[in-house]
Write a protein that holds these residues in place. Structure first.
Motif, short mmCIF file in Angstrom:
data_model
loop_
_atom_site.label_atom_id
_atom_site.label_comp_id
_atom_site.label_asym_id
_atom_site.label_seq_id
_atom_site.Cartn_x
_atom_site.Cartn_y
_atom_site.Cartn_z
N MET A 106 15.63 -12.85 74.33
CA MET A 106 16.03 -13.40 75.62
C MET A 106 16.86 -14.66 75.45
O MET A 106 17.79 -14.92 76.22
N GLU A 107 16.54 -15.45 74.44
CA GLU A 107 17.35 -16.63 74.16
C GLU A 107 18.79 -16.24 73.82
O GLU A 107 19.75 -16.85 74.32
N ARG A 108 18.96 -15.20 73.03
CA ARG A 108 20.31 -14.74 72.69
C ARG A 108 21.04 -14.23 73.92
O ARG A 108 22.23 -14.50 74.12
N LEU A 109 20.35 -13.48 74.74
CA LEU A 109 20.94 -12.99 75.97
C LEU A 109 21.39 -14.15 76.86
O LEU A 109 22.48 -14.12 77.46
N TYR A 110 20.54 -15.15 76.96
CA TYR A 110 20.85 -16.31 77.80
C TYR A 110 22.09 -17.04 77.28
O TYR A 110 23.01 -17.37 78.03
N LYS A 111 22.14 -17.28 76.00
CA LYS A 111 23.26 -18.02 75.41
C LYS A 111 24.55 -17.20 75.43
O LYS A 111 25.66 -17.78 75.41
N ASP A 112 24.43 -15.87 75.48
CA ASP A 112 25.61 -15.02 75.55
C ASP A 112 26.09 -14.81 76.98
O ASP A 112 27.08 -14.11 77.21
N GLY A 113 25.40 -15.40 77.94
CA GLY A 113 25.79 -15.24 79.34
C GLY A 113 25.34 -13.96 79.98
O GLY A 113 25.82 -13.58 81.04
N ASN A 114 24.36 -13.29 79.35
CA ASN A 114 23.88 -12.00 79.87
C ASN A 114 22.50 -12.09 80.52
O ASN A 114 21.93 -11.06 80.89
N LEU A 115 21.96 -13.30 80.65
CA LEU A 115 20.64 -13.47 81.26
C LEU A 115 20.65 -14.70 82.15
O LEU A 115 21.04 -15.79 81.71
N SER A 116 20.24 -14.51 83.40
CA SER A 116 20.06 -15.62 84.33
C SER A 116 18.57 -15.80 84.60
O SER A 116 17.83 -14.82 84.73
N ILE A 117 18.15 -17.04 84.68
CA ILE A 117 16.76 -17.37 84.98
C ILE A 117 16.73 -18.07 86.34
O ILE A 117 17.42 -19.07 86.54
N GLY A 354 22.61 -8.90 82.91
CA GLY A 354 23.82 -8.13 83.15
C GLY A 354 25.01 -8.78 82.47
O GLY A 354 24.86 -9.73 81.70
N ARG A 355 26.17 -8.30 82.81
CA ARG A 355 27.40 -8.79 82.19
C ARG A 355 28.03 -9.89 83.04
O ARG A 355 28.13 -9.76 84.26
N ASN A 356 28.45 -10.97 82.39
CA ASN A 356 29.19 -12.05 83.05
C ASN A 356 28.49 -12.57 84.30
O ASN A 356 29.08 -12.66 85.38
N LEU A 357 27.23 -12.91 84.14
CA LEU A 357 26.49 -13.47 85.26
C LEU A 357 27.02 -14.86 85.60
O LEU A 357 27.49 -15.60 84.74
N GLN A 358 26.90 -15.21 86.86
CA GLN A 358 27.58 -16.40 87.35
C GLN A 358 26.88 -17.70 86.98
O GLN A 358 27.51 -18.66 86.57
N THR A 359 25.55 -17.74 87.14
CA THR A 359 24.80 -18.97 86.93
C THR A 359 23.64 -18.71 85.97
O THR A 359 22.74 -17.94 86.30
N THR A 408 22.04 -15.66 100.04
CA THR A 408 22.22 -15.09 98.72
C THR A 408 22.35 -16.19 97.67
O THR A 408 22.58 -17.35 98.00
N LEU A 409 22.19 -15.82 96.42
CA LEU A 409 22.22 -16.77 95.32
C LEU A 409 23.42 -16.49 94.41
O LEU A 409 23.84 -15.33 94.27
N PRO A 410 23.97 -17.51 93.79
CA PRO A 410 25.16 -17.32 92.94
C PRO A 410 24.78 -16.75 91.57
O PRO A 410 24.80 -17.44 90.55
N ILE A 411 24.43 -15.46 91.55
CA ILE A 411 23.98 -14.81 90.31
C ILE A 411 25.05 -13.87 89.77
O ILE A 411 25.44 -13.94 88.61
N ILE A 412 25.53 -12.98 90.63
CA ILE A 412 26.36 -11.87 90.19
C ILE A 412 27.84 -12.20 90.40
O ILE A 412 28.21 -12.63 91.50
#
Length: 412
Positions: A106-117, A354-359, A408-412
């Motif tokens: 999950m850390e790798r996903l987060y740093k790659d921009g593929n995971l929003s918390i 997902g791919r290229n998540l906003q925040t 809505t939230l700035p996620i996607i």
């Protein structure tokens, strides 16, 4: 919403939840077999290949958010959890917040921009019952209202007309023992269920041959004919899905039960099924006693499975079509109990992959100085996440699905 399967459903809702003899089922939310509902949709154009797909993952039992996303700079966290507080090995993702040591994927996903918390997700007047809180998340209703249909079922009912779902592929598919309440609906939509472990059919081929003979036998009534069609739909879909799963060659290494479930989802997405929504669950999060080791194992399995799933989608060039939402019915209380565990709480983090998540990170570090009834206060209503998925992912109107207006939230 849990249920016990019955041989023949007597209401629409019971029918959606039912199965026949353990058959990998195609259930419908109204009394109409697929050969009728497919005919009704025959004039709709076929969909584009790049349709948006949603994968829902439930962490069943109530995930401990504070030990998942750790406020490692807050002394109050360690005061409330002198034994359970994680003091080393955590994975910082900001100056104040870190992921659990077992969450390398999950850390790798987060740093790659593929995971929003999204921090502090919950709802007003939280309910600490597993059954009731799960039901609230499924129906997207206020906590004092008993909902009738699931939010995704309402999406299917009100926002999917004319979306081009013309094939015999199920609209939604779950890998779990029970049909999720998220899928409850008024209109007929095909829902397919398969077990989390092993093949769809564990019994011998003689049983399957007998079922096929039953579908071909003369029927003396409309009800019998309907059941024959329903059974044949189930058999055909079951065989197709099992063949897809058996032949799939993943491009990532999946581990654990959750990983195997997500590998099945990846197989069906890669095969081009027109299924819009997939649902899987991971249990073991009701950590009232001896939490540390068990919770660590669950999070490790979750982290590995999420990372493998996203990497598999990337390798198959499908990551731009899939959004994954990870939720739990509630979090745990900030203070550890006397059994080296934590009790049912309220707000907790929610994850979007997902791919290229906003925040990458939404929300404040949990405020342990300002609790409400000894629980974390919610900062975001979970229905804001649903509204964001409906509007920004499915490109539909949230007001057709949700009762009330939710920012809505700035996620996607």
């Amino acid at each position: 919403m849990k249920n016990q399967y019955t041989p023949i459903a007597v209401t629409r809702r019971e029918f959606l939840r039912g199965s026949m003899g353990g058959l990998g089922l195609v259930a419908f939310s109204g009394f109409a077999p697929s050969f009728l509902t497919s005919t009704a949709r025959a004039d709709v154009a076929r969909p584009e290949t790049g349709r948006q797909i949603l994968v829902m993952i439930q962490l069943a039992g109530g995930n401990d958010g504070l030990n998942t996303c750790i406020p490692f700079q807050d002394d109050m966290y360690y005061n409330l959890r002198p034994d359970l507080g994680i003091k080393e090995g955590y994975r910082p993702i900001s100056d104040f917040l870190a992921l659990h040591p077992n969450c390398a994927g999950m850390e790798r996903l987060y740093k790659d921009g593929n995971l929003s918390i999204i921090q502090n997700v919950g709802y007003p007047n939280p309910n600490r019952s597993h059954f009731r809180s799960t039901e609230i998340w499924e129906t997207a209703t206020d906590s004092d209202i008993i909902g009738r249909d699931g939010w995704l079922g309402r999406y299917f009912d009100n926002a999917c007309d004319g979306d081009g779902h013309t094939s015999s592929d199920p609209m939604a598919l779950h890998i779990s023992d029970d049909t999720p309440g998220h899928f409850m609906s008024e209109k007929p939509h095909s829902i397919f269920g398969m077990p989390a472990r092993g093949r769809i059919r564990k019994k011998n081929e003689d049983e399957l041959a007998l079922l096929e003979k039953l579908t071909q036998a003369p029927s003396a009534s409309d009800t019998g004919s309907y059941l024959q069609h329903m059974m044949m739909d189930a058999i055909v879909t079951e065989k197709r899905v099992q063949n897809i799963v058996d032949r799939y060659k993943p491009q990532a290494k999946y581990q654990g039960n959750l990983g195997q479930s997500l590998q099945k989802v990846a197989a069906m997405i890669a095969a081009g099924l027109e299924t819009r929504v997939y649902f899987v669950a991971q249990g073991g999060y009701d950590t009232h006693a001896n939490q540390a080791n068990g919770h660590s194992q669950r999070l490790g399995e979750l982290s590995n499975a999420l990372h493998a799933f996203q990497q598999d989608l990337i390798k198959h060039k499908l990551d731009d079509q899939v959004l994954t939402v990870v939720f739990s019915e509630f979090g745990r209380r900030p203070q550890q109990n006397g059994s080296q565990g934590t009790d049912h709480g309220a707000a907790a983090p929610l994850f979007v992959m997902g791919r290229n998540l906003q925040t990458p990170l939404l929300g404040e570090v949990p405020d342990l100085q300002n609790l409400q009834n000894n629980d974390l206060r919610h900062e975001y209503d979970f229905r804001q996440v649903y509204a964001s998925v409906i509007q920004d992912w499915f490109k539909a109107d949230p007001s057709l699905v949700l009762d009330g207006q939710f920012d809505t939230l700035p996620i996607i």
